[in-house]
Design a protein around this motif. Structure first.
Motif, PDB file in Angstrom:
ATOM      1  N   VAL A  44      -2.600   2.446   1.841  1.00  0.00           N
ATOM      2  CA  VAL A  44      -1.486   2.368   0.891  1.00  0.00           C
ATOM      3  C   VAL A  44      -0.427   3.425   1.262  1.00  0.00           C
ATOM      4  O   VAL A  44      -0.746   4.618   1.356  1.00  0.00           O
ATOM      5  CB  VAL A  44      -1.979   2.606  -0.545  1.00  0.00           C
ATOM      6  CG1 VAL A  44      -0.804   2.719  -1.506  1.00  0.00           C
ATOM      7  CG2 VAL A  44      -2.910   1.473  -0.972  1.00  0.00           C
ATOM      8  N   GLN A  47      -0.858  -5.069  -0.145  1.00  0.00           N
ATOM      9  CA  GLN A  47      -0.233  -4.462   1.024  1.00  0.00           C
ATOM     10  C   GLN A  47       1.091  -5.136   1.372  1.00  0.00           C
ATOM     11  O   GLN A  47       2.077  -4.469   1.719  1.00  0.00           O
ATOM     12  CB  GLN A  47      -1.183  -4.527   2.221  1.00  0.00           C
ATOM     13  CG  GLN A  47      -2.515  -3.808   2.016  1.00  0.00           C
ATOM     14  CD  GLN A  47      -2.341  -2.323   1.778  1.00  0.00           C
ATOM     15  OE1 GLN A  47      -1.947  -1.895   0.687  1.00  0.00           O
ATOM     16  NE2 GLN A  47      -2.614  -1.527   2.795  1.00  0.00           N
ATOM     17  N   GLU A 100      -1.485  -6.234   8.795  1.00  0.00           N
ATOM     18  CA  GLU A 100      -2.171  -6.759   7.615  1.00  0.00           C
ATOM     19  C   GLU A 100      -2.414  -8.256   7.727  1.00  0.00           C
ATOM     20  O   GLU A 100      -3.476  -8.755   7.345  1.00  0.00           O
ATOM     21  CB  GLU A 100      -1.352  -6.451   6.356  1.00  0.00           C
ATOM     22  CG  GLU A 100      -1.320  -4.984   5.978  1.00  0.00           C
ATOM     23  CD  GLU A 100      -2.681  -4.446   5.606  1.00  0.00           C
ATOM     24  OE1 GLU A 100      -3.505  -5.225   5.083  1.00  0.00           O
ATOM     25  OE2 GLU A 100      -2.931  -3.251   5.829  1.00  0.00           O
ATOM     26  N   ASN A 149      -7.872  -1.017   3.428  1.00  0.00           N
ATOM     27  CA  ASN A 149      -6.618  -1.353   2.755  1.00  0.00           C
ATOM     28  C   ASN A 149      -6.271  -0.346   1.664  1.00  0.00           C
ATOM     29  O   ASN A 149      -5.097  -0.053   1.435  1.00  0.00           O
ATOM     30  CB  ASN A 149      -6.687  -2.759   2.166  1.00  0.00           C
ATOM     31  CG  ASN A 149      -6.334  -3.830   3.183  1.00  0.00           C
ATOM     32  OD1 ASN A 149      -5.696  -3.546   4.202  1.00  0.00           O
ATOM     33  ND2 ASN A 149      -6.743  -5.053   2.922  1.00  0.00           N
TER      34      ASN A 149
END
Length: 304
Positions: free
Chosen positions: A182, A106, A202, A178
């Motif tokens: 994207v 990420q 994140e 996660n």
């Protein structure tokens, strides 16, 4: 073949190397093969796979995640065959490492969005792929000490599958979130404050996950230490009862020796006097006292 695209895909698949090392560190005491043999096995599997998969992605314009995510199932079975752990523990370690490894991914998307704002996840650049691999290696270096000095103790002693499966569920939540987060187009990261909110979110999620793992480690350690303390206490109580029984047996033995010496001296005195009637009476009395202490067996089984 587009070499930039091939290089980017290859670097993305090579993230499997630090991931593999991270999986084996907590299980270092339960590996079926030596570290050197395991390393050769991993390299023999991951390197050819990475080259072949990168070539496939480049030639047929296949997304890296479309090959990487399903292949994690295959790599799990390989990992499972190389460690001597229960399924619950093996799955917990593997899914936990996969969840941790999604965070460098990420952050690399945020980095790539700065370098190539008009691109997206499908056009992942080699620079960002190298950044991802380097970040994953740094993450591995940061967790080497706790993974080798603390986690193996828990892995070796925690035999509660329900606890391990609960960590699998928790890690799966972060892993799935996660994957779903994207950014297909980097334009979404440049909308409003998303350019800095996304990496900040994140980083916060990563901190929360590490804090949960740390809390899990501390909690399980307390549980295991308490269980070991109760087991030691039980053993000490058994030893104490056995010691008291032995002391009582020694006291009875000392009393019997004293009575026997007294009887021998009395018999010797009576024999010197020639008083055979008293000797017979004393022997009869002594024999009757012995019969009083004889245990009767009502069953052939001595335990019953």
């Amino acid at each position: 073949m587009d070499m930039n695209k091939f290089l980017s895909a290859l670097l993305q698949f090579l993230i499997l190397l630090p991931g593999a090392v991270s999986c084996y560190l907590p299980a270092k005491n339960r590996m079926k093969y030596s570290p050197a043999k395991t390393a050769v096995l991993c390299l023999a599997v991951i390197l050819p796979y990475s080259v072949a998969a990168a070539s496939l992605c480049t030639l047929f314009s296949v997304g890296v995640n479309l090959l990487l995510l399903p292949s994690l199932v295959l790599f799990f079975f390989i990992y499972r065959r190389t460690v001597d752990l229960a399924l619950s523990c093996t799955l917990a370690i593997y899914v936990g490492v996969c969840a941790i490894e999604t965070f460098p991914v990420q952050f690399s998307y945020s980095f790539d969005a700065i370098l190539h704002p008009e691109s997206g996840a499908a056009g992942f650049s080699p620079e960002a792929a190298l950044f991802r691999l380097g970040l994953s290696a740094l993450l591995l270096a940061a967790f080497v000490y706790p993974a080798t000095h603390h986690f193996p103790w828990t892995v070796d002693r925690l035999n509660f599958p329900k606890i391990w499966y609960s960590t699998v569920a928790l890690s799966s939540v972060f892993l799935i979130l996660n994957v779903l987060a994207v950014p297909l187009s980097y334009s979404t990261l440049h909308a409003g404050r998303m350019q800095w909110l996304f990496p900040l979110f994140e980083a916060g999620s990563f901190t929360v996950l590490v804090a949960i793992y740390t809390l899990f480690y501390r909690s399980t350690n307390i549980i295991l230490e308490h269980a070991e303390l109760r087991e030691r206490t039980r053993i000490f109580e058994m030893q104490s009862r056995q010691y008291r029984a032995l002391q009582e047996h020694m006291r009875q033995t000392a009393r019997l020796r004293h009575d026997f010496r007294h009887s021998v001296r009395l018999l010797a005195s009576l024999a010197e006097k020639g008083d055979t009637d008293s000797i017979r009476a004393h022997l009869a009395e002594y024999e009757s006292s012995l019969l009083e202490n004889v245990r009767l067996n009502y069953c052939a089984n001595a335990v019953l």
